[in-house]
Write a protein that holds these residues in place. Structure first.
Motif, PDB file in Angstrom:
ATOM      1  N   ARG A 208       0.828  -1.199   0.000  1.00 62.63           N
ATOM      2  CA  ARG A 208       0.000   0.000   0.000  1.00 62.63           C
ATOM      3  C   ARG A 208       0.867   1.254   0.000  1.00 62.63           C
ATOM      4  O   ARG A 208       0.572   2.238  -0.694  1.00 62.63           O
TER       5      ARG A 208
ATOM      6  N   LEU B 222     -12.907  -4.891   5.458  1.00 60.46           N
ATOM      7  CA  LEU B 222     -11.646  -4.375   4.933  1.00 60.46           C
ATOM      8  C   LEU B 222     -11.623  -4.465   3.409  1.00 60.46           C
ATOM      9  O   LEU B 222     -11.199  -3.512   2.724  1.00 60.46           O
TER      10      LEU B 222
ATOM     11  N   GLU C 198     -13.782  -1.743   2.042  1.00 58.91           N
ATOM     12  CA  GLU C 198     -13.159  -0.420   2.186  1.00 58.91           C
ATOM     13  C   GLU C 198     -12.051  -0.232   1.156  1.00 58.91           C
ATOM     14  O   GLU C 198     -11.888   0.873   0.592  1.00 58.91           O
ATOM     15  N   GLU C 199     -11.265  -1.284   0.907  1.00 64.45           N
ATOM     16  CA  GLU C 199     -10.207  -1.187  -0.094  1.00 64.45           C
ATOM     17  C   GLU C 199     -10.801  -0.988  -1.499  1.00 64.45           C
ATOM     18  O   GLU C 199     -10.239  -0.263  -2.338  1.00 64.45           O
TER      19      GLU C 199
ATOM     20  N   PHE D  72     -11.825   2.529  -1.708  1.00 62.91           N
ATOM     21  CA  PHE D  72     -10.630   3.381  -1.819  1.00 62.91           C
ATOM     22  C   PHE D  72     -10.121   3.410  -3.263  1.00 62.91           C
ATOM     23  O   PHE D  72      -9.653   4.446  -3.756  1.00 62.91           O
TER      24      PHE D  72
ATOM     25  N   SER E  39     -13.131   6.373  -0.479  1.00 64.73           N
ATOM     26  CA  SER E  39     -12.731   6.161   0.907  1.00 64.73           C
ATOM     27  C   SER E  39     -11.368   6.807   1.137  1.00 64.73           C
ATOM     28  O   SER E  39     -10.809   7.443   0.236  1.00 64.73           O
TER      29      SER E  39
ATOM     30  N   LEU F 270      -7.355   6.543   3.293  1.00 69.19           N
ATOM     31  CA  LEU F 270      -6.360   5.652   3.878  1.00 69.19           C
ATOM     32  C   LEU F 270      -6.589   5.482   5.371  1.00 69.19           C
ATOM     33  O   LEU F 270      -6.345   4.416   5.935  1.00 69.19           O
TER      34      LEU F 270
ATOM     35  N   ILE G 127      -9.140   2.756   5.854  1.00 73.12           N
ATOM     36  CA  ILE G 127      -8.558   1.438   5.567  1.00 73.12           C
ATOM     37  C   ILE G 127      -7.700   0.972   6.732  1.00 73.12           C
ATOM     38  O   ILE G 127      -7.785  -0.185   7.181  1.00 73.12           O
ATOM     39  N   ASN G 128      -6.852   1.879   7.243  1.00 74.74           N
ATOM     40  CA  ASN G 128      -5.994   1.521   8.380  1.00 74.74           C
ATOM     41  C   ASN G 128      -6.824   1.169   9.614  1.00 74.74           C
ATOM     42  O   ASN G 128      -6.468   0.280  10.389  1.00 74.74           O
TER      43      ASN G 128
ATOM     44  N   ARG H 222      -9.915  -0.115   9.572  1.00 73.20           N
ATOM     45  CA  ARG H 222     -10.480  -1.447   9.342  1.00 73.20           C
ATOM     46  C   ARG H 222      -9.406  -2.534   9.534  1.00 73.20           C
ATOM     47  O   ARG H 222      -9.675  -3.591  10.103  1.00 73.20           O
ATOM     48  N   GLU H 223      -8.200  -2.215   9.074  1.00 67.74           N
ATOM     49  CA  GLU H 223      -7.129  -3.205   9.165  1.00 67.74           C
ATOM     50  C   GLU H 223      -6.718  -3.447  10.606  1.00 67.74           C
ATOM     51  O   GLU H 223      -6.446  -4.588  11.007  1.00 67.74           O
TER      52      GLU H 223
END
Length: 467
Positions: A196, A411, A414-415, A418, A423, A425, A428-429, A431-432
């Protein structure tokens, strides 16, 4: 020696494979097999059996036939005062009865008249019988009986020691597996963070993303790298703890090579390896539990001691009768008219020592019985609690597996958003991080589940015969 060479070869091959980045899984059953066969504590447990056998042999020695020879001579200023020879052969029996045979030859100028015998000596054969204290039970009988119980007790204690070392080794393996799984989680997410980060840097260069996104992606990448390093240190520590249980022949310790990993499918082997498969709570019994067997043997030994102390309250009355003859031909020479016999009587008037010893013996039996009852209840409640714990962990594992799947779905969604520019970053972070925490929680619940199985194995005091 063949086994030793095989193991050395195994670890040499393992080391070579390490250089080629090929991992070798150490199976749970194989690992416990090494522990049971070569760990010093497991060997020490086997020594207890030898100790029990040695004590039994020593106790049986109380019934060994005995040969006694007394020779005494005095000569002074040319005079032979006395020359005394007394040889006796004794055969003790179970109920305190003792058979004896002997030869006596005495001579001298100042010989005590009662020691006068024919010139060629005097043979005797007879029996000694206790008719009070020592007939029903005596020290020799008690020692032998207690030694037999002690031998059986050492077998139960051996099973307990082996079970304990296998339990501790199992916990070390499960913690090692937990540390390895955590390392793998951080490793996989570090790769994602790197990909990423590289992608966002390219997007920034192309003008598709703001430069600040690079900073955020870099921070995430560095955090993942930091977590991975911490997980590697934890895995190294757990590997060293696991190595404490790995030994070869001749007490040679083993250190795990970096390429040796735990079995990822260990869950399918745990019940079979620990021999707790198909053991529902309804089938649980305490009858053959080694701890309770050991306590029962202890009580049996103390009960023998109590009976011996009670027998000491009786008067000590010993009858002895010996036939006498000048020739050793028993069938022709022994007559009831020629004999040496007697009776001895001993009895303390207050019996304070004997009564005190008996009370102490009774208290020891009662103390051991209380310990047995307490231990029975503790084991029963502990096993019931572990079964409930296992049932709960089964449900928890199902729930956490569903949670991990749902976080994976979030996740991935969301990716995808994105990639369409819908969405950020940050989301995403976020969710991760939730997915990482869920996976770590899954590993932790799995570890507790495995440890609960090990606790059941330990509580039942199983001694796996298949290892």
């Amino acid at each position: 020696m063949k086994n030793y060479l095989f193991y050395v070869l195994f670890f040499i091959v393992t080391s070579i494979c390490s250089q080629e980045n090929d991992n070798v899984a150490l199976k749970f059953k194989e690992y416990l097999g090494y522990v049971k066969k070569y760990h010093p504590v497991a060997k020490q447990a086997q020594l207890n059996i030898g100790i029990g056998q040695a004590k039994l042999m020593k106790a049986r020695g109380g019934f060994d036939p005995k040969l006694e020879i007394d020779y005494d001579r005095k000569k002074f200023k040319g005079l032979e005062y006395y020359d005394l020879l007394n040889a006796t052969f004794k055969v003790p029996t179970w109920y305190g009865i003792e058979f004896k045979g002997g030869f006596e030859q005495n001579d001298g100028d100042f010989l005590n008249p009662q020691n006068s015998v024919p010139q060629d000596g005097l043979f005797n054969a007879g029996i000694s019988i206790p008719i009070g204290q020592g007939l029903v039970i005596n020290d020799r009988m008690a020692t032998l009986r207690k030694a037999k119980f002690f031998r059986e007790q050492t077998k139960a204690d051996r099973d307990i020691l082996i079970n304990t070392i296998l339990y501790d080794a199992s916990l070390a393996y499960f913690d090692w597996l937990k540390a390895y799984n955590e390392k793998e989680i951080y490793d996989s997410f570090l790769k994602n963070a790197k990909i990423r980060f590289e992608g966002i840097k390219k997007s920034v260069l192309l003008g598709d993303k703001a430069a600040i996104d690079t900073v955020e992606a870099k921070i995430t990448f560095q955090n993942r790298a930091l977590s991975l390093e911490q997980a590697k240190v934890k895995l190294t520590k757990q590997s060293l703890i696991l190595s404490n249980f790995l030994w070869f022949e001749n007490n040679i310790p083993v250190e795990l090579q970096p390429n040796v990993i735990p079995d990822p499918n260990v869950e399918t082997d745990i019940d079979v390896t620990l021999e707790i498969e198909g053991s529902p709570l309804s089938d649980f019994t305490l009858e053959n539990h080694p701890k309770l067997k050991s306590l029962n043997y202890k009580i049996e030994g103390l009960e023998i001691d109590r009976k011996l102390k009670a027998n000491k309250l009786l008067p000590k009355i010993d009858l002895e009768y010996n036939f006498l003859t000048e020739t050793p031909e028993v069938s022709r020479s022994f007559t009831t008219a020629e004999y040496k016999g007697g009776v001895s009587f001993r009895f303390p008037l207050f019996l304070r020592k004997e009564r005190g010893d008996l009370k102490l013996a009774k208290y020891k039996v009662q103390d051991a019985e209380f310990e047995l009852e307490t231990t029975q209840l503790q084991i029963k409640n502990k096993v019931i609690g572990i079964y409930a714990e296992l049932e709960s962990f089964t449900t928890q594992n199902q729930l956490i597996a569903t949670i991990v799947t749902d976080y994976n779905t979030l996740l991935a969604a969301e990716e995808r958003k994105f990639s369409f520019g819908e969405s950020s970053l940050f989301l995403i972070n976020s969710r991760e991080r939730s997915l990482i925490n869920a996976k770590l929680k899954s590993v932790e619940v799995q570890n507790k589940f495995f440890k609960a199985k090990a606790k059941l194995f330990n509580s039942l005091a199983v001694n796996p015969q298949s290892l």
